[in-house]
Each structure stands twice: as C-alpha cells, then as structure tokens.
Scaffold this motif. Structure first.
Motif, PDB file in Angstrom:
ATOM      1  N   ILE A   1       0.837  -1.205   0.000  1.00 23.46           N
ATOM      2  CA  ILE A   1       0.000   0.000   0.000  1.00 23.46           C
ATOM      3  C   ILE A   1       0.870   1.252   0.000  1.00 23.46           C
ATOM      4  N   GLN A   2       1.940   1.246   0.780  1.00 20.97           N
ATOM      5  CA  GLN A   2       2.831   2.411   0.784  1.00 20.97           C
ATOM      6  C   GLN A   2       3.477   2.600  -0.589  1.00 20.97           C
ATOM      7  N   ALA A   3       3.854   1.504  -1.224  1.00 20.36           N
ATOM      8  CA  ALA A   3       4.430   1.592  -2.565  1.00 20.36           C
ATOM      9  C   ALA A   3       3.417   2.156  -3.557  1.00 20.36           C
ATOM     10  N   ALA A   4       2.162   1.745  -3.422  1.00 25.08           N
ATOM     11  CA  ALA A   4       1.113   2.248  -4.312  1.00 25.08           C
ATOM     12  C   ALA A   4       0.942   3.757  -4.158  1.00 25.08           C
ATOM     13  N   VAL A   5       0.955   4.227  -2.910  1.00 19.85           N
ATOM     14  CA  VAL A   5       0.869   5.669  -2.651  1.00 19.85           C
ATOM     15  C   VAL A   5       2.066   6.400  -3.250  1.00 19.85           C
ATOM     16  N   LEU A   6       3.244   5.844  -3.064  1.00 18.36           N
ATOM     17  CA  LEU A   6       4.463   6.477  -3.560  1.00 18.36           C
ATOM     18  C   LEU A   6       4.524   6.513  -5.080  1.00 18.36           C
ATOM     19  N   ASN A   7       3.978   5.502  -5.738  1.00 23.74           N
ATOM     20  CA  ASN A   7       3.951   5.522  -7.202  1.00 23.74           C
ATOM     21  C   ASN A   7       3.160   6.717  -7.721  1.00 23.74           C
ATOM     22  N   VAL A   8       2.048   7.023  -7.051  1.00 26.10           N
ATOM     23  CA  VAL A   8       1.246   8.194  -7.427  1.00 26.10           C
ATOM     24  C   VAL A   8       1.993   9.481  -7.090  1.00 26.10           C
ATOM     25  N   LYS A   9       2.534   9.528  -5.877  1.00 26.75           N
ATOM     26  CA  LYS A   9       3.202  10.754  -5.433  1.00 26.75           C
ATOM     27  C   LYS A   9       4.460  11.058  -6.235  1.00 26.75           C
ATOM     28  N   LEU A  10       5.183  10.019  -6.650  1.00 22.13           N
ATOM     29  CA  LEU A  10       6.412  10.234  -7.424  1.00 22.13           C
ATOM     30  C   LEU A  10       6.113  10.948  -8.734  1.00 22.13           C
ATOM     31  N   GLU A  11       4.999  10.604  -9.366  1.00 22.24           N
ATOM     32  CA  GLU A  11       4.630  11.260 -10.613  1.00 22.24           C
ATOM     33  C   GLU A  11       4.371  12.747 -10.391  1.00 22.24           C
ATOM     34  N   ALA A  12       3.630  13.076  -9.334  1.00 27.71           N
ATOM     35  CA  ALA A  12       3.363  14.483  -9.023  1.00 27.71           C
ATOM     36  C   ALA A  12       4.649  15.205  -8.626  1.00 27.71           C
TER      37      ALA A  12
END
Length: 375
Positions: A240-251
């Motif tokens: 779940i943390q990785a999923a959040v980070l994948n979104v945040k990394l793009e932004a």
C-alpha cells in the motif's frame, strides 16, 4: 496554516491515491506486491542508479548499508553533528563509533575541513579504523560530494549518502541518492517524497552489496523465504505504501519540485535583507525538505517563534541539540574536532512553513509576520 500540508496534497491527488490503494486491497497482495517492484524500478530510473532496494524506513536503509559493509566494533564512521539522531544511532547500533563532524553555516551540510581534521585525529590515535563517511543531504541540498569524495579517496573511506531529506536535489544533472557508494532515503510522510506511514530505500550500483541488502531486509533470505543464508532483519516496504508512492512520485516529478522551489525563492527574495536565509551553492538544486533561517541569537529565535505562533503560523527548530550532546552518546569517544558551527546553529535556526501547495496568501502572512517582528 499547516507546516507541511499533507492534507492539501491528498485532496489534489485523492482520485489516483484512492484508486491505487483500492487495487492493492482488491488483490490482497499486501507484502512485496507488484507495486513495490514498480516503485523500485521507477526510483532507480529517476536517480540514475542501477539498484533500488525498498525497505521499512529510512533508519533501516542506513542499517542495511552498514550491514553490507560489515561495519561494526572497532570501526569509525564520520557523521555530521547537525542532523537527525538516526544518522549516528545506526552507526552505534552496529557497534561502531560515530565520530561527529562540524557543518558549514551557509549550507548546514558536512564541512570537508572539519571532516579531514576528524579523520586525521582518529588515525593518529590508532584506536579505531576509519571506514566510512555518512554524509547527510540536509534540508534538501546535497552535501559537497566533490570534496567529500576527494577525502574518501585519500583515506580509503566509503561514502554513505543519507538522502532522507535530499531526494529530488541535484548537483548539476546528477541527482541525490546517486552520490554515495551506497545511498539511502526515507519516505516518512513529511519528507520531500513521503508515503502514508514509514518507508525507505537503498540505492547502489554495486551488484554484490545490492544482493546482500535484498537478503538482509527479509531475514537473510536465500532462494526462498524458508532458506535463510545469513542473519538479517524484517524490513519490507508494504504494498500500500508503494502504491501511494507511485502516485506521489509522478506528481513530485511533474510539478511539486518546481512548486516548492518557487515558494523557497520567494521567501529568499523577501527575507534576505532582514535575516540570514538558506544558501544554495552554484550548480546545486534543493528539494527543500525545510526552509531554515538563522536569527542573531537564541533569544531572538525564541521570540520570533512565539510571535509566529501567536499569529497562527507554525514553525519548527531543526535541531535544538547537537547530536554529540545527546544522552545516548554520553561516555562514547565521539568528538575529535571542534563543533562550534553546530553549537551556534542549534541556538539560532528556525524552519518556516513550506510545501508545494502553499498559497501566495499563506506565504504572504508568514513574510509579513517576520517583517513585523524583525524590522
């Protein structure tokens, strides 16, 4: 007003983050899921480093690096005195001695001159074996790796880059988390790139070290989870943390770094004539984990902090005490050189609210409040 507004960031990214977390819940692949592998690939690509190994937090990331180098009893690791406790704690936890080094007043990063003095002193005493330099990219700006690498080469030392606050920073075109023989970062929520809990990562171009750290992070795992080839730890980044980070990394890549630099530049433009503002070296780029000003003395700093609070403006002191003076290090022979700059910084420093989603009105309120107190 928020010091670092994670609530506003979530509202901006809510559809993507909610969808990403929902996918993980639907697949129930909560540990070492595909999102973790995707994140490691993207982080390696972003930093320009061959291997990225995610883990449970930034402290574990440092520990995994020290384990890969077999650093322990009788070894000396050189650590800046002005930084968060984990940078020295992990060294001591492995049985080695953190030798504290002073920092530069303008960048807050490790002083090459102080480092060289400390290394020479350790070698002259002959009680410890100098093994590594643990350089911290404090407040978002990378340390002076050109000079640090020269010293490392002269004394045959390894460089461990603590990029917990520096992710996204650059020297020229080379990105933070690529300057060390091993580099680390933290995904603590308030970091430049943060998740919704704890998380961390290790970076290296060395195949052997990467293999060791991948094993160490999962109980010293060999071919499968019931084949344990060495003594390791339990330090996995959950899916779940990785999923959040994948979104945040793009932004982060698309607009957050540019936005936070815009806010920092406005602070500097408006405040540089009335208070000492942070200095970014030529050719360097900061990811601005914090925007820290220096007041004349402790009395003025404390007075300003009270004034800001009365006006509804949060501020933080990073850091109120040198690491060498922490009770945990009492009785350990950690000091080999003067640490005067650190001692002064702890009395004078104050961090202002800063984040990519800060409005002009919010920042104007901070600036006006500072001017009202200082002018």
């Amino acid at each position: 007003m928020e010091f670092r507004d994670l609530k506003k960031q979530y509202q901006e990214l809510k559809p993507q983050i909610d969808a990403a977390m929902k996918r993980v819940c639907q697949t129930a692949d909560f540990i070492s899921g595909t999102e973790v592998k995707e994140l490691e690939y993207m982080l390696a690509e972003y930093t320009g480093v061959k291997h990225c190994i995610t883990c449970a937090n930034g402290t574990d990331a440092l520990t995994l690096a020290l384990m890969a180098w077999n650093i322990g009893r009788g070894d000396a690791v050189f650590v800046p005195d002005f930084t968060f406790f984990a940078s020295g704690e992990t060294v001591a936890y492995e049985g080695a001695v953190p030798v504290f080094v002073d920092v530069e007043e303008d960048t807050f990063n490790m002083s090459p001159d102080s480092l060289k003095k400390a290394v020479r002193k350790v070698k002259e005493e002959g009680k410890l074996v100098p093994r590594a330099i643990l350089a911290v990219d404090l407040f978002g700006q990378p340390a002076d790796y050109s000079q640090l690498r020269s010293i490392a080469k002269e004394y045959e030392l390894l460089i461990l880059e603590d990029g917990a606050q520096g992710f996204g920073g650059q020297i020229g075109k080379k990105k933070a988390c690529s300057f060390g023989d091993i580099s680390t970062t933290s995904f603590f929520p308030a970091k430049p790139l943060g998740c919704y809990g704890d998380g961390g990562a290790v970076f290296t171009d060395n195949d052997e070290w990467a293999a060791l750290m991948r094993s160490y992070r999962i109980h010293g795992k060999g071919e499968d989870k019931y084949d344990n080839v060495c003594i390791g730890v339990n330090s996995r980044l959950d899916t779940i943390q990785a999923a959040v980070l994948n979104v945040k990394l793009e932004a982060f890549r698309k607009y957050e770094l540019e936005a936070v630099n815009y806010v920092a530049e406005k602070y500097t433009k408006e405040l540089k004539d009335i208070v000492k503002t942070p200095h970014v070296k030529d050719g360097y780029y900061s990811s601005w984990a914090q925007y820290s000003i220096l007041l004349k003395n402790e009395k003025e700093r404390n007075g300003l902090q009270i004034h800001l609070k009365e006006n509804g403006i949060p501020s933080m002191i990073y850091y109120p005490k040198p690491m060498s003076r922490q009770t945990a290090f009492k009785g350990i022979d950690c000091v080999k050189t003067e640490l005067k700059v650190t001692e002064e910084l702890c009395k004078r420093i104050l961090a202002l609210p800063l984040h990519p989603y800060m409005t002009a009105e919010e920042q104007g309120k901070v600036i006006d409040s500072l001017k009202g107190f200082l002018m």
